[in-house]
Design an enzyme around this catalytic site. Structure first.
Site, PDB file in Angstrom:
ATOM      1  N   ASP A 251       1.771  -3.787  -9.285  1.00 18.89           N
ATOM      2  CA  ASP A 251       1.664  -5.351  -9.921  1.00 18.89           C
ATOM      3  C   ASP A 251       1.736  -5.267 -11.223  1.00 18.89           C
ATOM      4  O   ASP A 251       2.596  -6.267 -11.573  1.00 18.89           O
ATOM      5  CB  ASP A 251       0.176  -5.418  -9.784  1.00 18.89           C
ATOM      6  CG  ASP A 251      -0.444  -5.427  -8.454  1.00 18.89           C
ATOM      7  OD1 ASP A 251       0.565  -5.410  -7.341  1.00 18.89           O
ATOM      8  OD2 ASP A 251      -1.786  -5.399  -8.117  1.00 18.89           O
TER       9      ASP A 251
ATOM     10  N   SER B  65      -1.876 -10.968  -8.121  1.00 17.82           N
ATOM     11  CA  SER B  65      -1.955 -10.211  -9.381  1.00 17.82           C
ATOM     12  C   SER B  65      -2.316 -10.864 -10.660  1.00 17.82           C
ATOM     13  O   SER B  65      -1.605 -10.666 -11.648  1.00 17.82           O
ATOM     14  CB  SER B  65      -0.945  -9.159  -9.363  1.00 17.82           C
ATOM     15  OG  SER B  65      -0.857  -8.312  -8.434  1.00 17.82           O
TER      16      SER B  65
ATOM     17  N   ASP C 227       2.348   1.908  -3.065  1.00 17.07           N
ATOM     18  CA  ASP C 227       2.757   2.169  -4.385  1.00 17.07           C
ATOM     19  C   ASP C 227       1.860   3.362  -5.055  1.00 17.07           C
ATOM     20  O   ASP C 227       2.389   4.459  -5.392  1.00 17.07           O
ATOM     21  CB  ASP C 227       2.545   1.310  -5.203  1.00 17.07           C
ATOM     22  CG  ASP C 227       0.987   0.329  -5.163  1.00 17.07           C
ATOM     23  OD1 ASP C 227       0.163   0.683  -4.518  1.00 17.07           O
ATOM     24  OD2 ASP C 227       0.950  -0.319  -6.124  1.00 17.07           O
TER      25      ASP C 227
ATOM     26  N   TYR D 124     -10.364  -1.037  -0.383  1.00 16.62           N
ATOM     27  CA  TYR D 124      -9.209  -0.661  -1.019  1.00 16.62           C
ATOM     28  C   TYR D 124      -8.952   0.826  -1.506  1.00 16.62           C
ATOM     29  O   TYR D 124      -8.325   1.720  -1.132  1.00 16.62           O
ATOM     30  CB  TYR D 124      -8.660  -1.424  -2.212  1.00 16.62           C
ATOM     31  CG  TYR D 124      -7.431  -1.360  -2.705  1.00 16.62           C
ATOM     32  CD1 TYR D 124      -6.132  -1.810  -2.628  1.00 16.62           C
ATOM     33  CD2 TYR D 124      -7.394  -0.096  -3.856  1.00 16.62           C
ATOM     34  CE1 TYR D 124      -5.154  -1.551  -2.985  1.00 16.62           C
ATOM     35  CE2 TYR D 124      -6.038   0.027  -4.350  1.00 16.62           C
ATOM     36  CZ  TYR D 124      -4.965  -0.420  -4.124  1.00 16.62           C
ATOM     37  OH  TYR D 124      -3.698  -0.372  -4.657  1.00 16.62           O
TER      38      TYR D 124
ATOM     39  N   HIS E  64       1.066  -1.250  -0.043  1.00 17.28           N
ATOM     40  CA  HIS E  64       0.018  -0.171   0.047  1.00 17.28           C
ATOM     41  C   HIS E  64       0.775   1.247   0.047  1.00 17.28           C
ATOM     42  O   HIS E  64       0.443   2.295   0.470  1.00 17.28           O
ATOM     43  CB  HIS E  64      -0.889   0.077   1.370  1.00 17.28           C
ATOM     44  CG  HIS E  64      -2.024  -0.930   0.924  1.00 17.28           C
ATOM     45  ND1 HIS E  64      -3.154  -0.982   0.450  1.00 17.28           N
ATOM     46  CD2 HIS E  64      -2.074  -2.277   1.606  1.00 17.28           C
ATOM     47  CE1 HIS E  64      -4.068  -1.915   0.371  1.00 17.28           C
ATOM     48  NE2 HIS E  64      -3.387  -2.715   0.830  1.00 17.28           N
TER      49      HIS E  64
HETATM   50  C1  GLA Z   1      -3.031  -4.583  -4.769  1.00 16.89           C
HETATM   51  C2  GLA Z   1      -2.809  -3.223  -5.703  1.00 16.89           C
HETATM   52  C3  GLA Z   1      -1.478  -2.664  -5.833  1.00 16.89           C
HETATM   53  C4  GLA Z   1      -0.970  -2.449  -4.542  1.00 16.89           C
HETATM   54  C5  GLA Z   1      -1.032  -3.369  -3.493  1.00 16.89           C
HETATM   55  C6  GLA Z   1      -0.924  -3.317  -2.094  1.00 16.89           C
HETATM   56  O1  GLA Z   1      -2.144  -5.324  -5.314  1.00 16.89           O
HETATM   57  O2  GLA Z   1      -3.346  -3.547  -6.972  1.00 16.89           O
HETATM   58  O3  GLA Z   1      -1.219  -1.443  -6.484  1.00 16.89           O
HETATM   59  O4  GLA Z   1      -1.496  -1.168  -3.818  1.00 16.89           O
HETATM   60  O5  GLA Z   1      -2.678  -3.925  -3.673  1.00 16.89           O
HETATM   61  O6  GLA Z   1       0.397  -3.124  -1.759  1.00 16.89           O
END
Ligand code: GLA
Length: 382
Positions: free
Chosen positions: A173, A127, A38, A223, A36
């Site tokens: 990701d 991802s 990014d 989120y 979290h």
């Molecule tokens: C998901 C989002 C990413 C990132 C992570 C947490 O994977 O797609 O962009 O924010 O959560 O680090």
């Protein structure tokens, strides 16, 4: 990459479309630390893995595009003109999103046929969605000779996620999946969208993923809510993003925000610092420090940022009880998915058996254990 998967996708494509396809492999990712951060313009430490999506693609000579999700045995037909997100579209929205954003960024493209399949466990926080987006953007860029750079491509993938899947994700990701380097993790600066590969020697230790099998659904507003909190706090601090804040800065506005928002912003500031410490520990070959940072990260994600769940906390607690595990934390967006553990190679099997048993006793369901290889990013398959 899995050869069997490539074969399956290729032969299904040939059967349906009677022509030789362009083949793309796009991997999922893990993240060592920096969760979290990014979308706060901060630092993260992801790596592409040897699990991903294989996509077969060719131009269509009709006025229809066909996309076939082999794992789900689902086919979707559409036209590349006038694309809009579907309600409850699932995987279709990732495909449509990439096509729409690509056309918006570059130019209209023709119709195409696609078959894809993957081996990333869905909802595990590895991802699969970024892998899917990247496979399409990469394949279409090649097929229609659009001349996009990798960075341009991942920004298109990210927009697809924002506007068609409804998740206001950061760039980690898509970046890791596209730019992955074999046997390396990437120290990623999400502000400049550049990275430095680190070949990490974990010595007697290795990475172990434990999937809680709790399916997280990132499009759930949790989120996006977190992101909004971070942006709100940044505005109050008159900075572009929390990456630019220190704890001292945050303390100056402590009484202007709720305690929950304070805790969340504090988590981001601390986590960003942990990524720096993590890279320093790698440079010093200090494996134990890496483990400590993983535990600290989990603590922050669970108690300050509040994105963990009982199953993930339980798995990290079991890791803490075992001296052969140097560190563990939940990985990815949260609310389910995997923990990432740094465990002594020789103890992998025992810990796996023990934890699986305890997990079943506690939750009356199974967790799943994986080991992954750090791998190359999105590529054409010959
Ligand atoms: C998901 C989002 C990413 C990132 C992570 C947490 O994977 O797609 O962009 O924010 O959560 O680090």
């Amino acid at each position: 990459m899995n050869k069997k998967l490539v074969k399956e996708v290729k032969s299904s494509f040939k059967e349906q479309f009677k022509t030789k396809p362009l083949l793309v492999f796009s991997p999922g990712r893990i993240n060592l630390i920096g969760e979290h951060t990014d979308y706060n313009d901060g630092l993260a430490f992801p790596a592409a893995i040897n699990k991903g999506i294989v996509l077969a693609l060719s131009k269509s000579d009709s006025n229809k595009s066909t996309a076939c999700a082999l794992n789900k045995n689902e086919i979707y037909k559409f036209n590349t003109e006038n694309i809009k997100p579907l309600e409850d579209g699932g995987w279709r929205n990732y495909v449509l999103g990439v096509v729409a954003e690509l056309q918006m960024a570059v130019k209209p493209i023709g119709n195409f046929n696609a078959v894809f399949a993957g081996n990333i466990p869905g909802g595990a926080g590895m991802s699969s969605s970024a892998a899917l987006e990247n496979s399409f953007v990469y394949g279409l860029n090649k097929l229609f000779k659009l001349g996009l750079s990798k960075t341009e491509m991942i920004l298109i993938s990210q927009k697809a996620e924002h506007n068609f899947a409804g998740v206001k994700c950061g760039i980690m990701d898509q970046y890791a999946s596209m730019f992955g380097v074999k046997k390396s993790a990437l120290l990623l600066d999400c502000r400049t969208v550049t990275s430095q590969p680190y070949k990490i020697n974990f010595k007697d230790y290795k990475l172990m993923l434990i999937n809680s099998n709790v399916k997280h659904d990132l499009s759930e507003s949790a989120y996006n809510d977190r992101r909004e909190v971070c942006e709100k706090v940044s505005r109050l601090l008159h900075i572009d993003a929390l990456r630019d804040a220190s704890k001292e800065d945050l303390d100056c506005i402590k009484f202007d925000i709720t305690d929950e928002d304070y805790q969340k912003a504090l988590y981001v500031i601390n986590e960003n610092n942990r990524v720096k410490q993590f890279s320093e520990a790698i440079n010093k070959d200090d494996i134990e420090a890496l483990g400590d940072l993983l535990y600290q990260s989990h603590e922050g994600l669970s108690t300050n940022y509040r994105v963990s769940c009982d199953e993930l906390d339980f798995l990290v607690e079991r890791a803490k009880e075992n001296p052969n595990v140097l560190g563990a934390r939940m990985m990815g967006g949260g609310f389910g998915g995997c923990t990432i553990n740094l465990i002594k190679k020789d103890e992998f099997k025992t810990f796996k058996k023990d934890t699986t048993k305890k997990f079943r006793q506690r939750f009356e369901k199974d967790c799943t254990v994986y080991s992954v290889k750090l791998s190359r990013g999105t590529k054409i398959v010959k």
